[in-house]
Write a protein that holds these residues in place. Structure first.
Motif, short mmCIF file in Angstrom:
data_model
loop_
_atom_site.label_atom_id
_atom_site.label_comp_id
_atom_site.label_asym_id
_atom_site.label_seq_id
_atom_site.Cartn_x
_atom_site.Cartn_y
_atom_site.Cartn_z
N ASP A 63 -1.91 -13.36 -3.55
CA ASP A 63 -0.74 -12.90 -2.80
C ASP A 63 -0.69 -13.47 -1.39
N GLY A 64 -1.76 -14.16 -0.97
CA GLY A 64 -1.85 -14.63 0.41
C GLY A 64 -1.20 -15.98 0.64
N LYS A 65 -1.01 -16.30 1.93
CA LYS A 65 -0.36 -17.55 2.32
C LYS A 65 -1.22 -18.77 2.00
N ILE A 66 -2.54 -18.62 2.15
CA ILE A 66 -3.42 -19.77 1.90
C ILE A 66 -3.35 -20.18 0.43
N TYR A 67 -3.39 -19.19 -0.45
CA TYR A 67 -3.31 -19.50 -1.88
C TYR A 67 -1.98 -20.16 -2.21
N LYS A 68 -0.89 -19.65 -1.67
CA LYS A 68 0.43 -20.21 -1.96
C LYS A 68 0.58 -21.61 -1.40
N SER A 69 -0.10 -21.90 -0.28
CA SER A 69 0.00 -23.24 0.31
C SER A 69 -0.61 -24.31 -0.58
N TRP A 70 -1.52 -23.92 -1.49
CA TRP A 70 -2.11 -24.90 -2.41
C TRP A 70 -1.06 -25.48 -3.36
N TYR A 71 0.03 -24.76 -3.59
CA TYR A 71 1.06 -25.19 -4.54
C TYR A 71 2.30 -25.75 -3.84
N GLU A 72 2.29 -25.81 -2.52
CA GLU A 72 3.40 -26.36 -1.77
C GLU A 72 3.20 -27.85 -1.50
N ASP A 75 2.40 -8.30 -10.10
CA ASP A 75 3.27 -8.03 -8.96
C ASP A 75 2.50 -7.35 -7.85
N LEU A 76 3.06 -7.45 -6.64
CA LEU A 76 2.45 -6.76 -5.51
C LEU A 76 2.54 -5.25 -5.72
#
Length: 311
Positions: free
Chosen positions: A89-98, A78-79
């Motif tokens: 926790d960053g947007k770039i990492y999360k974009s890999w799964y979108e 968790d954060l």
């Protein structure tokens, strides 16, 4: 538990490896097809230079097949007080799964996002050369930080040897081995000890963890001392004789036009407001033209001179 290794003969000038690749087969050559240097020592079948490669496929299979390590992939951190603590926790990492990302429609625990670390070092502290070897290391990004950066999950792929007096001239032949294996493992099946069944796994190299010299050596872009400080835009610096280095005074041009730092008159070299617009980027056609002009030059000396003009 012994790590599988593969040994390849290499050109002494780091032009190529004497093995079969997706492009060519140099396994039977007795001399380098690019520089003409012989493969073997005089009156011997002993190679003048070798490279030991450690494939990542068997090690990833071992990790997914180990119950304790595999469980870590299913744990979530968790954060800390709502603050960004890790790349996950960053947007770039999360974009890999979108949608549109490299891991779309994949469960995070069944993905292996990798970061490449590379840097020159001199373990023997010899004054003859500063960077006598270049280790190639992969880090598994979605593992917890306290596990990610320990030996095992942090995988040594190989150590590119230099010579007694200089560092390796080119890293491409050694990175080609890694790229070819990653392409084969892009979508593969491994036994998942947590589920107790074979699972589809997707692997991708998505991040570089290099300093500027290593980054420029891997991607063949301008170094930190070049007049072209950025490989993607037309911003140029100038050589300051008193400082003995290249200085870039247009760094504020990348800020938004209404940014308060643009109005600062004392803390920057210009000693005034900076109203310059963002430097123009190179188009794809311009980049191709520059690269084609470089590739068509007849010898390495001409290529070095051309590269210096571009830098």
């Amino acid at each position: 538990m012994i790590i599988e290794t593969k040994r390849y003969d290499a050109c002494v000038n780091d032009c190529l490896l004497f093995c079969k690749t997706s492009d060519n087969d140099h396994s039977l050559d007795r001399e380098c097809t690019k520089c003409g240097e012989p493969r073997y020592k005089a009156e011997s079948l002993s190679a003048r230079k070798t490279f030991t490669y450690m494939p990542i496929g068997p090690r990833l299979s071992r990790i997914f097949g180990s119950d304790n390590i595999c469980k870590i992939l299913y744990s979530r951190q968790d954060l800390c007080n709502g603050k960004l603590t890790d790349i996950t926790d960053g947007k770039i990492y999360k974009s890999w799964y979108e949608d549109g990302g490299v891991f779309q429609d994949m469960e995070e625990s069944c993905t292996v996002p990798l970061a490449l670390f590379c840097d020159g070092l001199n373990p023997h502290k010899s004054m003859a050369t500063q960077k006598s070897m270049w280790p190639l290391i992969l880090t598994w990004l979605n593992l917890p930080v306290n596990v990610r950066n320990i030996l095992g999950p942090m995988m040594l792929v190989g150590i590119v040897p230099g010579t007694k007096t200089e560092e390796p001239k080119n890293l491409d032949p050694y990175l080609d081995l890694l790229v070819d294996e990653l392409l084969e493992l892009t979508e593969c099946t491994m036994f998942n000890a947590y589920r107790g069944a074979p699972t589809s796994v997707r692997i991708a190299l998505l991040h570089y963890m290099c300093d500027i010299p290593a980054f420029s050596k891997i991607l063949h872009v301008s170094s930190q001392a070049a007049l072209r400080g950025c490989p993607y835009c037309k911003e140029e610096g100038f050589y300051c004789k008193s400082l003995h280095k290249v200085v870039h005074i247009n760094n504020r041009a990348f800020l938004p036009e209404n940014h308060p730092l643009r109005k600062e008159k004392n803390d920057f070299a210009i000693k005034g407001e900076d109203r310059a617009s963002k430097p123009e980027s190179y188009t794809k056609e311009e980049e191709l033209e520059i690269r084609n002009s470089y590739d068509q030059l007849p010898n390495q000396n001409r290529k070095s001179l051309y590269r210096k003009k571009q830098d």
